[in-house]
Design an enzyme around this catalytic site. Sequence first.
Site, PDB file in Angstrom:
ATOM      1  CE1 TYR A 183       1.321   1.435  15.350  1.00 44.96           C
ATOM      2  CE2 TYR A 183       0.910   1.823  17.569  1.00 44.96           C
ATOM      3  CZ  TYR A 183       0.482   1.346  16.222  1.00 44.96           C
ATOM      4  OH  TYR A 183      -0.658   0.524  16.273  1.00 44.96           O
TER       5      TYR A 183
ATOM      6  CE  LYS B  10      -2.055   2.708  13.829  1.00 46.81           C
ATOM      7  NZ  LYS B  10      -2.776   2.171  12.600  1.00 46.81           N
TER       8      LYS B  10
ATOM      9  CB  ILE C 232      -1.210   0.171   1.317  1.00 52.30           C
ATOM     10  CG1 ILE C 232      -0.381   0.017   2.749  1.00 52.30           C
ATOM     11  CG2 ILE C 232      -1.879  -1.119   1.055  1.00 52.30           C
ATOM     12  CD1 ILE C 232      -1.170   0.069   3.662  1.00 52.30           C
TER      13      ILE C 232
END
Length: 256
Positions: free
Chosen positions: A157, A161, A67
Site C-alpha cells: 500500500y 501511494k 475503475i
Amino acid sequence: MENNSNSIARQDSRVVVITGAGTGIGRATARAFAAEGARVVVVGRRIEPLVETADGHERITPLSADITGDGEPERIVQEVLTAHGRLDVLVNNAGIVSSGPLGALGPGVIGPQIATNLLAPILLARAALPALENSGGVIVNVSTAIGQRGWPDNSVYAATKSALDSLTRSWAVELAPRGIRVTAVAPGAIATPIGAHQGLTPERLAALRAWQLAHTPLNRIGRPEEVAWAITQLAAPDASFITGAILPVDGGAVVA
C-alpha cells in the site's frame, strides 16, 4: 488580476469526477465541491454508498464503475462528457489496503492494490487528458503521508501511494504545457472506514488508532472533511500557480 466574482463563476460551472466516493474522504470531498456549486460525478464499484453520498445533494450524480476494469476509464470519461459536456477536476481517491508482512504477500494481496491504487489512476488520467486540456483542468491524487516513511506490514500500500507521489510530480511537469495542473494530498490518520474494509477486528483497529495517535503530534485523528478542504483548495481557480505540490494533511505525522 482576475476579480473574485469571475473566479466564483468558474467554480460554479466546473465538473468534478471523484473515485472511491462512497465513503470517507471521497464522500466528504464530493459534498464539499457540490457546496461550492460544482457538478460532481461520484464513482465507485457499489451503487448504494454512492447514492448515500448524493442523498440531499442535487449536484452529485452517482456512477457505478470498476475503475480497474477493461475500458472502464474511457467509459467513465465518456459518460461524464455526455452528461455534462466538460471535465474540470479529476480526483483519484479510490484506494484499498491489504496488510501483511512480506512473507505473506501473494498475488491476491499485491495485485488488487496495484490495480486500484496505481494503475487505475494512470489509466483514468490518460482517458481524461483531452477533456482536462480543453478546460485547463486539474488532477488531484490522494496519496498517504505514511508512504513517506517505513510502514511495516503495509509495504505494498505504501509503495503504491509513494508511486502516486512520483506520478504527481512527473505529470505536473509533463502536462504543464497543456494547461493541466497536477497536485496531491497526503492524508495521515483519518476517521474513515478503511480499517473496517481491511477486515480488521475491533481490537486490531483500536491498536492501530493508538499507534497513529502516538505518531501524530496534534494527538488526534483527522476528519474526512479536513482532507476534502485541502483537495478543494488545491483544485480551486485561485490555486492556478500551484502544481506538483503534495500537501500533507496528517497532524504533523511526517515531520515528527
